[in-house]
Write a protein that holds these residues in place. Structure first.
Motif, PDB file in Angstrom:
ATOM      1  N   SER A  10      25.043  63.945-112.121  1.00 58.89           N
ATOM      2  CA  SER A  10      26.084  63.438-111.222  1.00 58.89           C
ATOM      3  C   SER A  10      25.747  63.787-109.776  1.00 58.89           C
ATOM      4  CB  SER A  10      27.451  64.035-111.581  1.00 58.89           C
ATOM      5  OG  SER A  10      27.872  63.580-112.846  1.00 58.89           O
ATOM      6  N   LEU A  11      25.846  62.792-108.899  1.00 57.25           N
ATOM      7  CA  LEU A  11      25.597  62.979-107.474  1.00 57.25           C
ATOM      8  C   LEU A  11      26.806  62.510-106.693  1.00 57.25           C
ATOM      9  CD1 LEU A  11      21.981  61.469-107.191  1.00 57.25           C
ATOM     10  CD2 LEU A  11      22.571  63.895-107.217  1.00 57.25           C
ATOM     11  N   SER A  12      27.151  63.243-105.656  1.00 53.79           N
ATOM     12  CA  SER A  12      28.177  62.756-104.744  1.00 53.79           C
ATOM     13  C   SER A  12      27.585  61.636-103.898  1.00 53.79           C
ATOM     14  CB  SER A  12      28.664  63.883-103.839  1.00 53.79           C
ATOM     15  OG  SER A  12      27.647  64.255-102.920  1.00 53.79           O
ATOM     16  N   ALA A  13      28.440  60.857-103.270  1.00 57.89           N
ATOM     17  CA  ALA A  13      27.961  59.787-102.395  1.00 57.89           C
ATOM     18  C   ALA A  13      27.120  60.356-101.253  1.00 57.89           C
ATOM     19  CB  ALA A  13      29.147  58.999-101.847  1.00 57.89           C
ATOM     20  N   ALA A  14      27.527  61.509-100.732  1.00 51.73           N
ATOM     21  CA  ALA A  14      26.780  62.137 -99.632  1.00 51.73           C
ATOM     22  C   ALA A  14      25.417  62.613-100.100  1.00 51.73           C
ATOM     23  CB  ALA A  14      27.577  63.297 -99.046  1.00 51.73           C
ATOM     24  N   GLU A  15      25.345  63.167-101.310  1.00 50.79           N
ATOM     25  CA  GLU A  15      24.051  63.610-101.843  1.00 50.79           C
ATOM     26  C   GLU A  15      23.122  62.422-102.022  1.00 50.79           C
ATOM     27  OE1 GLU A  15      25.208  67.554-104.499  1.00 50.79           O
ATOM     28  OE2 GLU A  15      25.593  65.542-105.320  1.00 50.79           O
ATOM     29  N   ALA A  16      23.640  61.333-102.552  1.00 53.12           N
ATOM     30  CA  ALA A  16      22.815  60.140-102.745  1.00 53.12           C
ATOM     31  C   ALA A  16      22.316  59.599-101.410  1.00 53.12           C
ATOM     32  CB  ALA A  16      23.611  59.070-103.490  1.00 53.12           C
ATOM     33  N   ARG A  17      23.176  59.618-100.403  1.00 52.22           N
ATOM     34  CA  ARG A  17      22.766  59.134 -99.081  1.00 52.22           C
ATOM     35  C   ARG A  17      21.649  60.008 -98.513  1.00 52.22           C
ATOM     36  NH1 ARG A  17      24.715  60.848 -94.375  1.00 52.22           N
ATOM     37  NH2 ARG A  17      26.543  61.771 -95.404  1.00 52.22           N
ATOM     38  N   ARG A  18      21.761  61.328 -98.631  1.00 50.94           N
ATOM     39  CA  ARG A  18      20.714  62.208 -98.113  1.00 50.94           C
ATOM     40  C   ARG A  18      19.408  62.038 -98.886  1.00 50.94           C
ATOM     41  NH1 ARG A  18      25.140  65.828 -97.617  1.00 50.94           N
ATOM     42  NH2 ARG A  18      24.587  66.908 -99.559  1.00 50.94           N
ATOM     43  N   ILE A  19      19.502  61.849-100.187  1.00 48.99           N
ATOM     44  CA  ILE A  19      18.297  61.605-100.989  1.00 48.99           C
ATOM     45  C   ILE A  19      17.604  60.324-100.523  1.00 48.99           C
ATOM     46  CG2 ILE A  19      17.517  60.891-103.295  1.00 48.99           C
ATOM     47  CD1 ILE A  19      19.525  62.923-104.439  1.00 48.99           C
ATOM     48  N   ALA A  20      18.385  59.281-100.285  1.00 47.18           N
ATOM     49  CA  ALA A  20      17.816  58.015 -99.826  1.00 47.18           C
ATOM     50  C   ALA A  20      17.169  58.169 -98.457  1.00 47.18           C
ATOM     51  CB  ALA A  20      18.901  56.941 -99.785  1.00 47.18           C
ATOM     52  N   LEU A  21      17.807  58.897 -97.562  1.00 51.95           N
ATOM     53  CA  LEU A  21      17.254  59.100 -96.222  1.00 51.95           C
ATOM     54  C   LEU A  21      15.952  59.891 -96.276  1.00 51.95           C
ATOM     55  CD1 LEU A  21      20.594  59.878 -94.392  1.00 51.95           C
ATOM     56  CD2 LEU A  21      19.047  58.000 -93.803  1.00 51.95           C
ATOM     57  N   ARG A  22      15.919  60.946 -97.096  1.00 57.65           N
ATOM     58  CA  ARG A  22      14.681  61.721 -97.199  1.00 57.65           C
ATOM     59  C   ARG A  22      13.560  60.891 -97.819  1.00 57.65           C
ATOM     60  NH1 ARG A  22      14.508  67.363-100.414  1.00 57.65           N
ATOM     61  NH2 ARG A  22      14.898  65.950-102.174  1.00 57.65           N
ATOM     62  N   GLU A 250      24.517  59.380-112.160  1.00 58.40           N
ATOM     63  CA  GLU A 250      25.787  58.744-111.831  1.00 58.40           C
ATOM     64  C   GLU A 250      26.126  59.117-110.394  1.00 58.40           C
ATOM     65  OE1 GLU A 250      28.611  60.159-114.633  1.00 58.40           O
ATOM     66  OE2 GLU A 250      27.806  58.966-116.307  1.00 58.40           O
ATOM     67  N   VAL A 251      26.368  58.114-109.572  1.00 54.62           N
ATOM     68  CA  VAL A 251      26.658  58.367-108.154  1.00 54.62           C
ATOM     69  C   VAL A 251      28.113  58.027-107.867  1.00 54.62           C
ATOM     70  CG1 VAL A 251      26.038  57.840-105.772  1.00 54.62           C
ATOM     71  CG2 VAL A 251      24.274  57.827-107.546  1.00 54.62           C
ATOM     72  N   GLU A 252      28.778  58.946-107.239  1.00 48.27           N
ATOM     73  CA  GLU A 252      30.175  58.785-106.873  1.00 48.27           C
ATOM     74  C   GLU A 252      30.399  57.478-106.104  1.00 48.27           C
ATOM     75  OE1 GLU A 252      33.423  61.044-103.935  1.00 48.27           O
ATOM     76  OE2 GLU A 252      31.287  61.562-103.896  1.00 48.27           O
ATOM     77  N   GLY A 253      31.292  56.646-106.617  1.00 45.48           N
ATOM     78  CA  GLY A 253      31.674  55.434-105.906  1.00 45.48           C
ATOM     79  C   GLY A 253      30.775  54.240-106.137  1.00 45.48           C
ATOM     80  N   TRP A 254      29.650  54.419-106.821  1.00 40.95           N
ATOM     81  CA  TRP A 254      28.743  53.294-107.007  1.00 40.95           C
ATOM     82  C   TRP A 254      29.217  52.363-108.117  1.00 40.95           C
ATOM     83  CZ3 TRP A 254      22.824  54.298-106.128  1.00 40.95           C
ATOM     84  CH2 TRP A 254      22.635  54.782-104.825  1.00 40.95           C
ATOM     85  N   ALA A 289      23.687  44.741 -99.913  1.00 39.46           N
ATOM     86  CA  ALA A 289      24.644  45.391-100.813  1.00 39.46           C
ATOM     87  C   ALA A 289      24.394  46.891-100.871  1.00 39.46           C
ATOM     88  CB  ALA A 289      24.555  44.780-102.211  1.00 39.46           C
ATOM     89  N   ARG A 290      23.125  47.296-100.926  1.00 38.05           N
ATOM     90  CA  ARG A 290      22.797  48.719-100.955  1.00 38.05           C
ATOM     91  C   ARG A 290      23.195  49.390 -99.636  1.00 38.05           C
ATOM     92  NH1 ARG A 290      19.392  52.612-103.292  1.00 38.05           N
ATOM     93  NH2 ARG A 290      18.297  53.954-101.804  1.00 38.05           N
ATOM     94  N   THR A 291      22.937  48.719 -98.523  1.00 34.48           N
ATOM     95  CA  THR A 291      23.288  49.279 -97.212  1.00 34.48           C
ATOM     96  C   THR A 291      24.794  49.499 -97.107  1.00 34.48           C
ATOM     97  OG1 THR A 291      21.378  48.177 -96.210  1.00 34.48           O
ATOM     98  CG2 THR A 291      23.117  48.912 -94.721  1.00 34.48           C
ATOM     99  N   GLU A 292      25.572  48.556 -97.586  1.00 33.56           N
ATOM    100  CA  GLU A 292      27.022  48.727 -97.562  1.00 33.56           C
ATOM    101  C   GLU A 292      27.461  49.849 -98.498  1.00 33.56           C
ATOM    102  OE1 GLU A 292      29.136  45.093 -98.158  1.00 33.56           O
ATOM    103  OE2 GLU A 292      27.939  43.991 -96.684  1.00 33.56           O
ATOM    104  N   ARG A 293      26.814  49.947 -99.670  1.00 31.74           N
ATOM    105  CA  ARG A 293      27.192  50.959-100.650  1.00 31.74           C
ATOM    106  C   ARG A 293      26.883  52.360-100.140  1.00 31.74           C
ATOM    107  NH1 ARG A 293      23.242  50.962-104.595  1.00 31.74           N
ATOM    108  NH2 ARG A 293      23.498  48.700-104.591  1.00 31.74           N
ATOM    109  N   ILE A 294      25.747  52.540 -99.493  1.00 26.63           N
ATOM    110  CA  ILE A 294      25.315  53.875 -99.065  1.00 26.63           C
ATOM    111  C   ILE A 294      25.919  54.262 -97.715  1.00 26.63           C
ATOM    112  CG2 ILE A 294      23.320  55.257 -98.349  1.00 26.63           C
ATOM    113  CD1 ILE A 294      21.694  53.905-100.483  1.00 26.63           C
TER     114      ILE A 294
END
Length: 391
Positions: A10-22, A250-254, A289-294
């Motif tokens: 399980s990942l929070s939305a913020a964790e997923a965003r930071r993973i994507a940025l890195r 599983e990502v929060e809000g996805w 769609a991904r840009t809006e989601r993240i």
């Protein structure tokens, strides 16, 4: 007895965003030792496009991650020493030459189809003429081969242009350089290093590699995200996802299943966030769609939208700062002035990072002044002008 699959992480939305940025090279210290070539290997693909405002998109992509890399340095890094080739991935993309074997599935599909959307009057004669010229004279552009057009509209290609593009699609020739924005064609057997010049991998292995590469480059993504990165089909992803090495998450809000690169989950993404302007063709924001989601940010390229219907401008470049998309600007150059033809900010706090990004971009392209032409409001324009003056 069937073993149940492990529960998804399980990942929070913020964790997923930071993973994507890195994963995309925007969080943490930039890999300056790896440089442009290291960036290309990490991203797996850099999109090409004809539009040039501040610079062409394939130059803006390393600039956004590495800072003010000289544009000549960027071109040499891509094209010298058989390091890369151009082929159809997410779109027309620069790809690391190590990935040549993994696009065998696409070359085979093109051969099986038997033609492009253009048809050749005499395929055998036309392709043989192109191959003989390349064999005898070395790498050539379409102009060197005899001309790309018959006259008329841009899509009215000459028989020679259709033939060489067919040979490119099927892997007989390769574009391993752009010169004056023109593709330079060469025999693939001559341009691709010998140990990589083969179509030995079956379709499944090609797809497995590209799905794994997409997961590595995205950090975390849904089935649609993974498919979109190299323009695969959803069922192609389904066929190989279990063998890709990616981990279910599983990502929060996805609201849909996702997978992550296990290396991205091994440590918490930390480090400095980059403040920069993004090409609309940057792989961080390829998919709307991904840009809006993240990021909660709606992005659309309006270059092909009639001018009266544009909302944010011809080549609106999103502003990335602090791991968020905070606005966008439609830039232009007038002599040594970078003109922000239209600026849109998500909040007043975005004025300072936008000013920083504009000033840095101006210096990179050889401008010594920045002018705000239009903003969302008079107060936004005043705030940006004030911030620019303070830098």
């Amino acid at each position: 007895m069937t073993t149940a699959p492990p529960p998804a992480v399980s990942l929070s939305a913020a964790e997923a965003r930071r993973i994507a940025l890195r994963a995309q090279g925007f969080l943490g210290a930039p890999d300056r030792r790896g440089g442009v070539r290291g960036m290309l290997r990490h991203l797996g693909a850099v999109q090409l496009d004809t539009i040039s405002v501040l610079a062409r998109s394939h130059e803006l992509v390393p600039y956004a991650r590495l800072g003010a890399v000289g544009r000549d340095t960027v071109e040499r890094a891509y094209w010298s020493d058989s390091h890369a080739f151009e082929y159809w991935s997410h779109a027309a993309c620069i790809l690391p030459v190590e990935e040549w074997p993994h696009f065998a599935f696409r070359r085979r599909a093109n051969r099986a189809r038997g033609h492009r959307w253009h048809h050749l009057a005499d395929k055998e004669q036309s392709t043989r003429a192109v191959l003989d010229r390349l064999a005898g004279e070395g790498p050539l552009t379409s102009t060197g081969l005899g001309g790309a057009k018959n006259g008329g509209e841009w899509f009215e290609w000459s028989e020679t242009k259709i033939a060489v593009e067919w040979l490119l699609d099927t892997g007989v020739v390769v574009c391993a350089e752009r010169r004056g924005w023109k593709r330079v064609y060469d025999l693939a057997e001559r341009a691709v290093p010998g140990e990589l010049f083969h179509d030995d991998l079956d379709d499944r292995e090609c797809l497995r590699r590209l799905v794994a590469l997409a997961g590595h480059s995205l950090g975390v993504g849904t089935r649609a995200d993974l498919a979109d990165y190299h323009r695969l089909k959803g069922d192609q992803v389904d066929a190989v996802i279990a063998d890709s090495g990616l981990v279910p998450v599983e990502v929060e809000g996805w609201g849909r299943p996702a997978w992550a690169d296990p290396a991205a989950l091994a440590s918490e993404p930390r480090g400095r966030h980059r403040t920069t302007l993004l090409s609309p063709f940057d792989s961080l924001i390829w998919d709307r769609a991904r840009t809006e989601r993240i990021f909660g940010f709606t992005h659309r390229l309006e270059a092909y939208v009639p001018k009266p219907k544009r909302v944010h401008g011809y080549f609106a470049m999103p502003l990335l700062s602090g791991g968020r998309l905070l606005g966008r600007v439609d830039p232009a150059r007038e002599g040594r002035t970078l003109v922000a033809r239209q600026v849109s900010l998500e909040s007043a706090a975005a004025a300072r990072p936008m000013a920083q990004a504009l000033r840095e971009a101006a210096q990179w392209v050889g401008c010594d002044a920045v002018r705000i032409e239009r903003a969302g409001s008079a107060s936004e324009a005043a705030a940006l002008t004030s911030e620019l003056a303070a830098l």
